[in-house]
Motif scaffolding. Sequence first.
Motif, PDB file in Angstrom:
ATOM      1  N   ALA A  18       1.053  -0.797   0.344  1.00  0.00           N
ATOM      2  CA  ALA A  18       0.070   0.669  -0.627  1.00  0.00           C
ATOM      3  C   ALA A  18       0.876   1.166   0.057  1.00  0.00           C
ATOM      4  O   ALA A  18       0.970   2.203  -0.736  1.00  0.00           O
ATOM      5  CB  ALA A  18      -1.021  -0.144   0.480  1.00  0.00           C
ATOM      6  N   ALA A  19       1.503   1.006   0.349  1.00  0.00           N
ATOM      7  CA  ALA A  19       3.219   2.697   0.870  1.00  0.00           C
ATOM      8  C   ALA A  19       3.844   2.740  -0.671  1.00  0.00           C
ATOM      9  O   ALA A  19       3.609   3.507  -0.767  1.00  0.00           O
ATOM     10  CB  ALA A  19       4.038   1.866   2.123  1.00  0.00           C
ATOM     11  N   HIS A  20       3.663   1.062  -1.027  1.00  0.00           N
ATOM     12  CA  HIS A  20       4.546   1.976  -2.755  1.00  0.00           C
ATOM     13  C   HIS A  20       3.638   1.843  -3.555  1.00  0.00           C
ATOM     14  O   HIS A  20       3.934   3.065  -4.474  1.00  0.00           O
ATOM     15  CB  HIS A  20       5.135   0.146  -2.667  1.00  0.00           C
ATOM     16  N   GLU A  21       2.372   1.698  -3.512  1.00  0.00           N
ATOM     17  CA  GLU A  21       1.177   2.681  -4.250  1.00  0.00           C
ATOM     18  C   GLU A  21       1.278   3.746  -4.284  1.00  0.00           C
ATOM     19  O   GLU A  21       1.357   5.058  -5.121  1.00  0.00           O
ATOM     20  CB  GLU A  21      -0.198   1.560  -4.000  1.00  0.00           C
ATOM     21  N   GLN A  22       1.416   4.138  -2.669  1.00  0.00           N
ATOM     22  CA  GLN A  22       0.339   5.740  -2.606  1.00  0.00           C
ATOM     23  C   GLN A  22       2.217   7.037  -1.978  1.00  0.00           C
ATOM     24  O   GLN A  22       2.376   7.479  -3.576  1.00  0.00           O
ATOM     25  CB  GLN A  22       0.815   5.618  -1.133  1.00  0.00           C
TER      26      GLN A  22
END
Length: 50
Positions: A18-22
């Motif tokens: 999720a942090a990667h996508e953000q």
Amino acid sequence: MAEHHEYAYTTADGNDYAAHEQTYEGFIKLVKYGTVAVIVLVSLMGIFLT
């Protein structure tokens, strides 16, 4: 000898997808708006500095 293992990074512990996508979405926004800002700046320079 050292053992070599195949790692599955998509299922590895500690991955915060999720942090990667953000972060990726933030980068895309930065590139998009940065490109627009540069185009506007160059256009204004062409109009007012000639």
